[in-house]
Design an enzyme around this catalytic site. Structure first.
Site, PDB file in Angstrom:
ATOM      1  N   LYS A  72     -35.747  33.222 -21.037  1.00 50.36           N
ATOM      2  CA  LYS A  72     -35.912  32.442 -19.800  1.00 50.36           C
ATOM      3  C   LYS A  72     -36.842  31.251 -20.040  1.00 50.36           C
ATOM      4  CE  LYS A  72     -34.950  36.322 -16.724  1.00 50.36           C
ATOM      5  NZ  LYS A  72     -34.777  37.379 -17.760  1.00 50.36           N
ATOM      6  N   GLU A  78     -40.721  19.291 -25.073  1.00 53.84           N
ATOM      7  CA  GLU A  78     -41.213  19.455 -26.441  1.00 53.84           C
ATOM      8  C   GLU A  78     -41.454  20.925 -26.780  1.00 53.84           C
ATOM      9  OE1 GLU A  78     -41.801  15.381 -25.078  1.00 53.84           O
ATOM     10  OE2 GLU A  78     -42.300  17.333 -24.205  1.00 53.84           O
ATOM     11  N   GLY A 187     -26.158  46.086  -8.394  1.00 57.02           N
ATOM     12  CA  GLY A 187     -24.938  45.301  -8.540  1.00 57.02           C
ATOM     13  C   GLY A 187     -23.749  46.172  -8.893  1.00 57.02           C
TER      14      GLY A 187
END
EC number: 4.1.1.23
Length: 228
Positions: A72, A78, A187
């Site tokens: 993530k 940079e 889910g």
């Protein structure tokens, strides 16, 4: 510059194992038990911070599976570039990147992925309840930004099918969409696969008394949705 699209045919049984155990031996044991059912593993910070980046190469060598690094990534361009370069050098095939940091930060990741022949998954919103507080309100715009940048791989929540449907609408049918939150977070595999190309399952498999049976059971529940 455009990212590549992961082919759904490359993800066995449309099922990705999320490996967030923190012990090397346990992680390797469980993955070995379910290897006949999966060929793609998502490895996150819990395992890498506990056992080191070398665990990525060990998984690839032992199991010959694709590794998605669930880091993530969410920093300035940079720093994102350095994180992605180190992750790909360690052996990851793909990396998950947050979109809320903006186009320049995502573009830095895409540039490294293209240079090294790897892939980026853009995370538009997360699957836990707290995601509704801040990130969900920006999710549609994040997805549109991804499309503008040429991103072809996305991550969206199985816990909110209406949001997954909306994400698919924005990114189109040619993009590859994977979805966490199946199982322990609530889910539903079949509902999720109406919109996603592959589901991500972790605790329901790796905490099961019989991980192989758990994986087989999930696959049985979606058998009508698998490619012949």
């Amino acid at each position: 510059m455009r990212s590549r699209r992961v082919d759904v045919m490359d993800v066995m049984n449309r099922l990705i194992l999320a490996m967030d155990l923190m012990n090397r031996d346990d992680a390797l044991r469980v993955t070995g038990e379910v290897r006949e059912y999966i060929d793609t593993v998502k490895i996150g910070y819990p395992l890498v911070l506990s056992e080191g980046m070398d665990i990525i190469a060990e998984f690839r060598k032992r199991f010959g599976c694709r590794i998605i690094a669930d880091f993530k990534v969410a920093d300035i361009p940079e720093t994102n570039e350095k994180i992605c370069r180190a992750t790909f050098k360690a052996g990851a095939d793909a990396i998950i990147v947050h979109g809320f940091r903006g186009a320049d930060s995502v573009r830095a990741c895409l540039n490294v992925a293209e240079e090294m022949g790897r892939e980026v998954f853009l995370l538009t919103e997360m699957s836990h309840p707290g995601a509704e507080m801040f990130i969900q309100g920006a999710a549609d715009e994040i997805a549109r930004m991804g499309v503008d940048l040429g991103v072809k791989n996305y991550v969206g929540p199985s816990t909110r099918p209406e949001r997954l449907s909306r994400l698919r609408e924005i990114i189109g049918q040619d993009s590859f969409l994977i979805s966490p939150g199946v199982g322990a977070q609530g889910g539903d595999p079949g509902e999720t696969l109406r919109f996603a190309d592959a589901i991500i399952v972790g605790r329901s498999i790796y905490l099961a008394d019989n991980p192989a049976a758990a994986a087989a059971g999930i696959i049985e529940s979606i058998k009508d949705l698998l490619n012949p």
